[in-house]
Design an enzyme around this catalytic site. Structure first.
Site, PDB file in Angstrom:
ATOM      1  CE  LYS A   1      -4.315  -1.746   1.905  1.00 56.56           C
ATOM      2  NZ  LYS A   1      -5.424  -1.446   2.805  1.00 56.56           N
TER       3      LYS A   1
ATOM      4  CG  ASP B   1      -9.666   0.942   2.706  1.00 56.01           C
ATOM      5  OD1 ASP B   1     -10.417   0.155   2.096  1.00 56.01           O
ATOM      6  OD2 ASP B   1      -8.526   0.628   3.097  1.00 56.01           O
TER       7      ASP B   1
ATOM      8  N   GLY C   1      -3.385   0.633  10.461  1.00 54.56           N
ATOM      9  CA  GLY C   1      -3.634   1.052   9.086  1.00 54.56           C
ATOM     10  C   GLY C   1      -5.101   1.364   8.820  1.00 54.56           C
TER      11      GLY C   1
HETATM   12  P1  NAP Z   1      -2.980  -3.071  12.258  1.00 56.66           P
HETATM   13  O1  NAP Z   1      -2.434  -1.974  11.438  1.00 56.66           O
HETATM   14  O2  NAP Z   1      -2.108  -4.222  12.620  1.00 56.66           O
HETATM   15  O3  NAP Z   1      -3.533  -2.415  13.644  1.00 56.66           O
HETATM   16  C1  NAP Z   1      -4.030  -3.225  14.680  1.00 56.66           C
HETATM   17  C2  NAP Z   1      -4.651  -2.359  15.764  1.00 56.66           C
HETATM   18  O4  NAP Z   1      -5.240  -3.240  16.739  1.00 56.66           O
HETATM   19  C3  NAP Z   1      -3.646  -1.476  16.512  1.00 56.66           C
HETATM   20  O5  NAP Z   1      -4.264  -0.289  16.902  1.00 56.66           O
HETATM   21  C4  NAP Z   1      -3.325  -2.344  17.740  1.00 56.66           C
HETATM   22  O6  NAP Z   1      -2.907  -1.607  18.866  1.00 56.66           O
HETATM   23  C5  NAP Z   1      -4.687  -2.948  18.024  1.00 56.66           C
HETATM   24  N1  NAP Z   1      -4.592  -4.186  18.810  1.00 56.66           N
HETATM   25  C6  NAP Z   1      -4.130  -5.389  18.381  1.00 56.66           C
HETATM   26  N2  NAP Z   1      -4.198  -6.295  19.379  1.00 56.66           N
HETATM   27  C7  NAP Z   1      -4.699  -5.637  20.457  1.00 56.66           C
HETATM   28  C8  NAP Z   1      -5.004  -6.027  21.792  1.00 56.66           C
HETATM   29  N3  NAP Z   1      -4.786  -7.283  22.220  1.00 56.66           N
HETATM   30  N4  NAP Z   1      -5.541  -5.105  22.628  1.00 56.66           N
HETATM   31  C9  NAP Z   1      -5.772  -3.848  22.189  1.00 56.66           C
HETATM   32  N5  NAP Z   1      -5.505  -3.408  20.943  1.00 56.66           N
HETATM   33  C10 NAP Z   1      -4.975  -4.294  20.078  1.00 56.66           C
HETATM   34  O7  NAP Z   1      -4.274  -3.722  11.594  1.00 56.66           O
HETATM   35  P2  NAP Z   1      -5.292  -3.018  10.562  1.00 56.66           P
HETATM   36  O8  NAP Z   1      -4.791  -3.210   9.184  1.00 56.66           O
HETATM   37  O9  NAP Z   1      -5.569  -1.636  11.035  1.00 56.66           O
HETATM   38  O10 NAP Z   1      -6.590  -3.970  10.720  1.00 56.66           O
HETATM   39  C11 NAP Z   1      -7.348  -3.995  11.911  1.00 56.66           C
HETATM   40  C12 NAP Z   1      -8.604  -4.831  11.700  1.00 56.66           C
HETATM   41  O11 NAP Z   1      -9.421  -4.227  10.708  1.00 56.66           O
HETATM   42  C13 NAP Z   1      -8.344  -6.259  11.191  1.00 56.66           C
HETATM   43  O12 NAP Z   1      -9.252  -7.130  11.843  1.00 56.66           O
HETATM   44  C14 NAP Z   1      -8.680  -6.189   9.727  1.00 56.66           C
HETATM   45  O13 NAP Z   1      -9.133  -7.431   9.208  1.00 56.66           O
HETATM   46  C15 NAP Z   1      -9.816  -5.190   9.736  1.00 56.66           C
HETATM   47  N6  NAP Z   1      -9.986  -4.480   8.445  1.00 56.66           N
HETATM   48  C16 NAP Z   1     -11.226  -4.470   7.889  1.00 56.66           C
HETATM   49  C17 NAP Z   1     -11.428  -3.797   6.698  1.00 56.66           C
HETATM   50  C18 NAP Z   1     -12.783  -3.791   6.058  1.00 56.66           C
HETATM   51  O14 NAP Z   1     -12.915  -3.451   4.890  1.00 56.66           O
HETATM   52  N7  NAP Z   1     -13.809  -4.138   6.795  1.00 56.66           N
HETATM   53  C19 NAP Z   1     -10.356  -3.123   6.069  1.00 56.66           C
HETATM   54  C20 NAP Z   1      -9.103  -3.153   6.677  1.00 56.66           C
HETATM   55  C21 NAP Z   1      -8.926  -3.848   7.874  1.00 56.66           C
HETATM   56  P3  NAP Z   1      -1.330  -1.252  19.112  1.00 56.66           P
HETATM   57  O15 NAP Z   1      -1.052  -0.059  18.258  1.00 56.66           O
HETATM   58  O16 NAP Z   1      -1.256  -0.983  20.554  1.00 56.66           O
HETATM   59  O17 NAP Z   1      -0.556  -2.476  18.680  1.00 56.66           O
END
Ligand code: NAP
Length: 280
Positions: free
Chosen positions: A66, A102, A131
């Site tokens: 990305k 998005d 992200g």
């Molecule tokens: P990412 O960049 O890895 O970010 C993960 C986030 O979750 C961070 O803020 C992290 O906090 C937090 N986190 C992880 N484990 C945690 C825990 N045990 N307790 C508290 N906070 C926790 O992931 P992402 O790409 O943003 O994706 C996040 C979710 O969105 C995923 O489930 C993904 O499948 C979903 N998603 C959905 C769509 C859609 O179209 N519906 C699009 C994109 C993503 P820290 O910063 O403290 O690590």
């Protein structure tokens, strides 16, 4: 000539974009095919050479490309600049645009699922500073919301709030219970609640009864957070809808037609998720 569109990522086998886009391609009678392509980071330059030589009509871009695709496009759109990430490629005349769909997907989904959601108060609580949270924040700011951004790692929330500037304040997750009292929308963008992760355990009792709960996690289809919000009587919005609505925007860029998110299409993806993920 049959147009070719791709989603590129590494890995890419899990992507449901071909299922969704080929459904619309068939429905709209467009002469095109949408494929997934596993492109390793070292092969990105070759992909873009082929993309421009053909030329292909467009593509979606997913992890880990990305950011890496930005030097290969002629310009980025405002959303991609604000989010610091490109997830969609299309042509504007001779210029290859790297855009980000998005935030429009995030908004299109909540507009459809909770009509009028943005008409009243304007305070949103966004949990997560990874992200995906950028799309939620960018979308909410565009509708005039003040965003309380809460993250386990406070430093990341502070950095992201600074990136977006006025309108976003940074907090730890411990601030969420107090912030929920005045929230009109609460959004989970953490990976909590995903299959294999702990659930997001939040007491929603203090929330306003007309507030909206939005979870962008879509495996499982209904997270514990959404189930609890539904039981509390709140309007709920799920993550599968966000995926579908961002697809609408890409299709429109490539083919100049805005496809519908139909119950049939939703069922197709739901069945695929259930078939491949026990417990989803
Ligand atoms: P990412 O960049 O890895 O970010 C993960 C986030 O979750 C961070 O803020 C992290 O906090 C937090 N986190 C992880 N484990 C945690 C825990 N045990 N307790 C508290 N906070 C926790 O992931 P992402 O790409 O943003 O994706 C996040 C979710 O969105 C995923 O489930 C993904 O499948 C979903 N998603 C959905 C769509 C859609 O179209 N519906 C699009 C994109 C993503 P820290 O910063 O403290 O690590």
């Amino acid at each position: 000539m049959t147009h070719r569109v791709f989603v590129i990522g590494h890995p890419i086998a899990h992507s449901r974009s071909p299922m969704m886009q080929n459904y619309w391609i068939a429905r709209h009678g467009v002469d095109a095919v949408y494929d997934k392509l596993d492109i390793a980071p070292a092969d990105l330059a070759d992909f873009f050479r082929a993309f421009r030589a053909e030329p292909y009509i467009g593509a979606n871009v997913t992890i880990p490309h990305k950011l890496a695709v930005i030097p290969f496009v002629d310009r980025t759109d405002g959303a991609a600049q604000a989010m610091g990430a490109v997830n969609c490629l299309w042509w504007d005349g001779a210029a290859l645009v790297g855009g980000n769909t998005d935030a429009l997907g995030f908004l299109g989904n909540i507009d459809a699922a909770a009509p009028g959601w943005d008409a009243g108060g304007k305070h949103a609580v966004v949990m997560g500073a990874g992200g995906a949270s950028r799309a939620a924040i960018y979308g909410l700011l565009s509708r005039g919301f003040a965003v309380s951004l809460c993250n386990r790692t406070l430093d990341k929330a502070v950095a992201l709030a600074r990136h977006f500037g006025a309108g976003v304040t940074a907090h730890g997750l411990d601030a969420v219970p107090d912030l929920l009292v005045t929230a009109d929308v609460v959004v989970n963008t953490t990976s909590l609640g995903m299959i294999g992760q702990p659930p997001l355990d939040l007491d929603l009792a203090p929330m306003k009864p007309d507030a909206v709960a939005y979870d962008i996690v879509y495996v499982p289809l209904e997270t514990a957070f959404l189930a609890r919000a539904r039981a509390r009587g709140l309007r709920t919005v799920d993550g599968l809808g966000m995926l579908l609505h961002q697809g609408v925007v890409g299709f429109d860029h490539w083919f100049g037609q805005r496809p519908d998110v139909t119950p049939d299409l939703r069922a197709l993806l739901e069945n695929d998720i259930r078939a491949k993920t026990p417990g989803a």
